[in-house]
Design a protein around this motif. Sequence first.
Motif, mmCIF file in Angstrom:
data_model
loop_
_atom_site.group_PDB
_atom_site.id
_atom_site.type_symbol
_atom_site.label_atom_id
_atom_site.label_comp_id
_atom_site.label_asym_id
_atom_site.label_seq_id
_atom_site.Cartn_x
_atom_site.Cartn_y
_atom_site.Cartn_z
ATOM 1 N N CYS A 1 0.837 -1.202 0.000
ATOM 2 C CA CYS A 1 0.000 0.000 0.000
ATOM 3 C C CYS A 1 0.870 1.249 0.000
ATOM 4 O O CYS A 1 2.058 1.192 0.312
ATOM 5 C CB CYS A 1 -1.008 -0.014 1.154
ATOM 6 N N GLN A 2 0.263 2.368 -0.347
ATOM 7 C CA GLN A 2 0.976 3.637 -0.537
ATOM 8 C C GLN A 2 1.451 4.293 0.756
ATOM 9 O O GLN A 2 2.450 4.986 0.776
ATOM 10 C CB GLN A 2 0.059 4.628 -1.272
ATOM 11 N N ASP A 3 0.674 4.119 1.830
ATOM 12 C CA ASP A 3 1.026 4.732 3.112
ATOM 13 C C ASP A 3 0.516 3.842 4.238
ATOM 14 O O ASP A 3 -0.189 2.873 4.001
ATOM 15 C CB ASP A 3 0.434 6.145 3.225
ATOM 16 N N ASP A 4 0.891 4.198 5.456
ATOM 17 C CA ASP A 4 0.469 3.390 6.605
ATOM 18 C C ASP A 4 -0.448 4.165 7.558
ATOM 19 O O ASP A 4 -0.626 3.792 8.701
ATOM 20 C CB ASP A 4 1.675 2.827 7.355
ATOM 21 N N THR A 5 -1.054 5.221 7.065
ATOM 22 C CA THR A 5 -1.888 6.089 7.897
ATOM 23 C C THR A 5 -3.187 5.391 8.296
ATOM 24 O O THR A 5 -3.839 4.741 7.473
ATOM 25 C CB THR A 5 -2.224 7.388 7.132
ATOM 26 N N CYS A 6 -3.572 5.554 9.552
ATOM 27 C CA CYS A 6 -4.810 4.973 10.076
ATOM 28 C C CYS A 6 -6.008 5.449 9.268
ATOM 29 O O CYS A 6 -6.181 6.655 9.043
ATOM 30 C CB CYS A 6 -4.976 5.364 11.553
ATOM 31 N N LEU A 7 -6.823 4.516 8.847
ATOM 32 C CA LEU A 7 -8.006 4.846 8.055
ATOM 33 C C LEU A 7 -9.095 5.522 8.879
ATOM 34 O O LEU A 7 -9.959 6.193 8.329
ATOM 35 C CB LEU A 7 -8.562 3.577 7.416
ATOM 36 N N PHE A 8 -9.060 5.355 10.191
ATOM 37 C CA PHE A 8 -10.071 5.967 11.048
ATOM 38 C C PHE A 8 -9.740 7.412 11.383
ATOM 39 O O PHE A 8 -10.544 8.304 11.194
ATOM 40 C CB PHE A 8 -10.241 5.184 12.356
ATOM 41 N N CYS A 9 -8.560 7.627 11.924
ATOM 42 C CA CYS A 9 -8.232 8.963 12.440
ATOM 43 C C CYS A 9 -7.295 9.750 11.540
ATOM 44 O O CYS A 9 -7.261 10.983 11.615
ATOM 45 C CB CYS A 9 -7.653 8.864 13.846
ATOM 46 N N GLY A 10 -6.509 9.079 10.718
ATOM 47 C CA GLY A 10 -5.559 9.754 9.853
ATOM 48 C C GLY A 10 -4.415 10.427 10.592
ATOM 49 O O GLY A 10 -3.651 11.183 10.007
ATOM 50 N N ASN A 11 -4.271 10.137 11.894
ATOM 51 C CA ASN A 11 -3.282 10.833 12.716
ATOM 52 C C ASN A 11 -2.075 9.999 13.100
ATOM 53 O O ASN A 11 -1.157 10.516 13.724
ATOM 54 C CB ASN A 11 -3.934 11.337 14.013
ATOM 55 N N ALA A 12 -2.072 8.730 12.760
ATOM 56 C CA ALA A 12 -0.982 7.856 13.198
ATOM 57 C C ALA A 12 -0.825 6.705 12.212
ATOM 58 O O ALA A 12 -1.685 6.473 11.358
ATOM 59 C CB ALA A 12 -1.279 7.306 14.598
ATOM 60 N N SER A 13 0.252 5.986 12.377
ATOM 61 C CA SER A 13 0.475 4.781 11.599
ATOM 62 C C SER A 13 -0.517 3.716 12.073
ATOM 63 O O SER A 13 -0.725 3.540 13.273
ATOM 64 C CB SER A 13 1.913 4.295 11.814
ATOM 65 N N GLU A 14 -1.117 3.010 11.111
ATOM 66 C CA GLU A 14 -2.072 1.962 11.461
ATOM 67 C C GLU A 14 -1.319 0.690 11.862
ATOM 68 O O GLU A 14 -1.201 -0.261 11.113
ATOM 69 C CB GLU A 14 -3.034 1.671 10.306
ATOM 70 N N SER A 15 -0.804 0.704 13.077
ATOM 71 C CA SER A 15 -0.189 -0.489 13.654
ATOM 72 C C SER A 15 -1.289 -1.276 14.365
ATOM 73 O O SER A 15 -2.399 -0.774 14.561
ATOM 74 C CB SER A 15 0.891 -0.092 14.662
ATOM 75 N N HIS A 16 -0.969 -2.474 14.760
ATOM 76 C CA HIS A 16 -1.931 -3.290 15.505
ATOM 77 C C HIS A 16 -2.342 -2.565 16.785
ATOM 78 O O HIS A 16 -3.526 -2.439 17.091
ATOM 79 C CB HIS A 16 -1.310 -4.655 15.819
ATOM 80 N N LYS A 17 -1.354 -2.072 17.518
ATOM 81 C CA LYS A 17 -1.637 -1.402 18.784
ATOM 82 C C LYS A 17 -2.475 -0.144 18.568
ATOM 83 O O LYS A 17 -3.424 0.113 19.315
ATOM 84 C CB LYS A 17 -0.342 -1.053 19.510
ATOM 85 N N HIS A 18 -2.141 0.630 17.550
ATOM 86 C CA HIS A 18 -2.915 1.847 17.304
ATOM 87 C C HIS A 18 -4.354 1.499 16.946
ATOM 88 O O HIS A 18 -5.292 2.054 17.523
ATOM 89 C CB HIS A 18 -2.293 2.700 16.194
ATOM 90 N N LEU A 19 -4.525 0.594 15.984
ATOM 91 C CA LEU A 19 -5.866 0.281 15.492
ATOM 92 C C LEU A 19 -6.769 -0.278 16.583
ATOM 93 O O LEU A 19 -7.929 0.124 16.694
ATOM 94 C CB LEU A 19 -5.782 -0.711 14.330
ATOM 95 N N PHE A 20 -6.266 -1.175 17.413
ATOM 96 C CA PHE A 20 -7.123 -1.864 18.371
ATOM 97 C C PHE A 20 -7.052 -1.330 19.802
ATOM 98 O O PHE A 20 -7.869 -1.724 20.638
ATOM 99 C CB PHE A 20 -6.804 -3.361 18.368
ATOM 100 N N VAL A 21 -6.110 -0.441 20.095
ATOM 101 C CA VAL A 21 -5.969 0.058 21.468
ATOM 102 C C VAL A 21 -5.981 1.581 21.543
ATOM 103 O O VAL A 21 -6.667 2.155 22.376
ATOM 104 C CB VAL A 21 -4.674 -0.483 22.129
ATOM 105 N N GLU A 22 -5.212 2.232 20.683
ATOM 106 C CA GLU A 22 -4.957 3.663 20.835
ATOM 107 C C GLU A 22 -5.865 4.586 20.036
ATOM 108 O O GLU A 22 -6.114 5.714 20.456
ATOM 109 C CB GLU A 22 -3.501 3.960 20.460
ATOM 110 N N CYS A 23 -6.333 4.163 18.879
ATOM 111 C CA CYS A 23 -7.113 5.035 18.003
ATOM 112 C C CYS A 23 -8.389 5.500 18.711
ATOM 113 O O CYS A 23 -9.111 4.694 19.307
ATOM 114 C CB CYS A 23 -7.466 4.314 16.716
ATOM 115 N N LEU A 24 -8.675 6.791 18.628
ATOM 116 C CA LEU A 24 -9.843 7.353 19.288
ATOM 117 C C LEU A 24 -11.140 6.687 18.818
ATOM 118 O O LEU A 24 -12.036 6.417 19.623
ATOM 119 C CB LEU A 24 -9.913 8.868 19.066
ATOM 120 N N TYR A 25 -11.246 6.405 17.525
ATOM 121 C CA TYR A 25 -12.437 5.742 16.987
ATOM 122 C C TYR A 25 -12.646 4.377 17.666
ATOM 123 O O TYR A 25 -13.727 4.076 18.170
ATOM 124 C CB TYR A 25 -12.298 5.578 15.472
ATOM 125 N N SER A 26 -11.590 3.580 17.691
ATOM 126 C CA SER A 26 -11.671 2.250 18.314
ATOM 127 C C SER A 26 -11.920 2.353 19.809
ATOM 128 O O SER A 26 -12.711 1.577 20.374
ATOM 129 C CB SER A 26 -10.382 1.476 18.056
#
Length: 148
Positions: free
Chosen positions: A22-47
């Motif tokens: 893929c072109q980038d690793d930006t979180c699809l929910f918040c657009g503020n961080a890299s979409e890592s496992h920890k970000h997506l399932f623990v840290e992202c405000l949406y999640s």
Amino acid sequence: MGWLMAREAMQVKEKLFALGICQDDTCLFCGNASESHKHLFVECLYSRRILMGMAKLCKISLPSGDVLQWVWQHKWSQAKKGVLLYSFMSCYYYIWKQRNRVRCEQVLLHPDVVVKQLQQVVKMRVDAVSNQILGIDRIWLSNTGLCK
């Protein structure tokens, strides 16, 4: 999915980007961080809003770290742990489902809508086994938003 979650083996954008898929690793929910496992399932405000919504329904405080590990290690009965593990695994499934929906259809549901959907799914599952839940667990369950 639970097995993949436990091993942080979900194909999040951070991994796909590293492989050149893929072109980038930006979180699809918040657009503020890299979409890592920890970000997506623990840290992202949406999640977090989805997880906090489920915690509110379950009448528990949400820990800051790994919810499943926290539930598993807590000194609750097997029945309560089972309901909570199912509830939060369902959250993770729906977070992943929403992430893929954004990726494929560019549609993002409000977290409150997702929590309402989750509540209905969990209620159906809990209602199917609620006659096996007794005593103090039955009282807890009747005070949650997880049973009819």
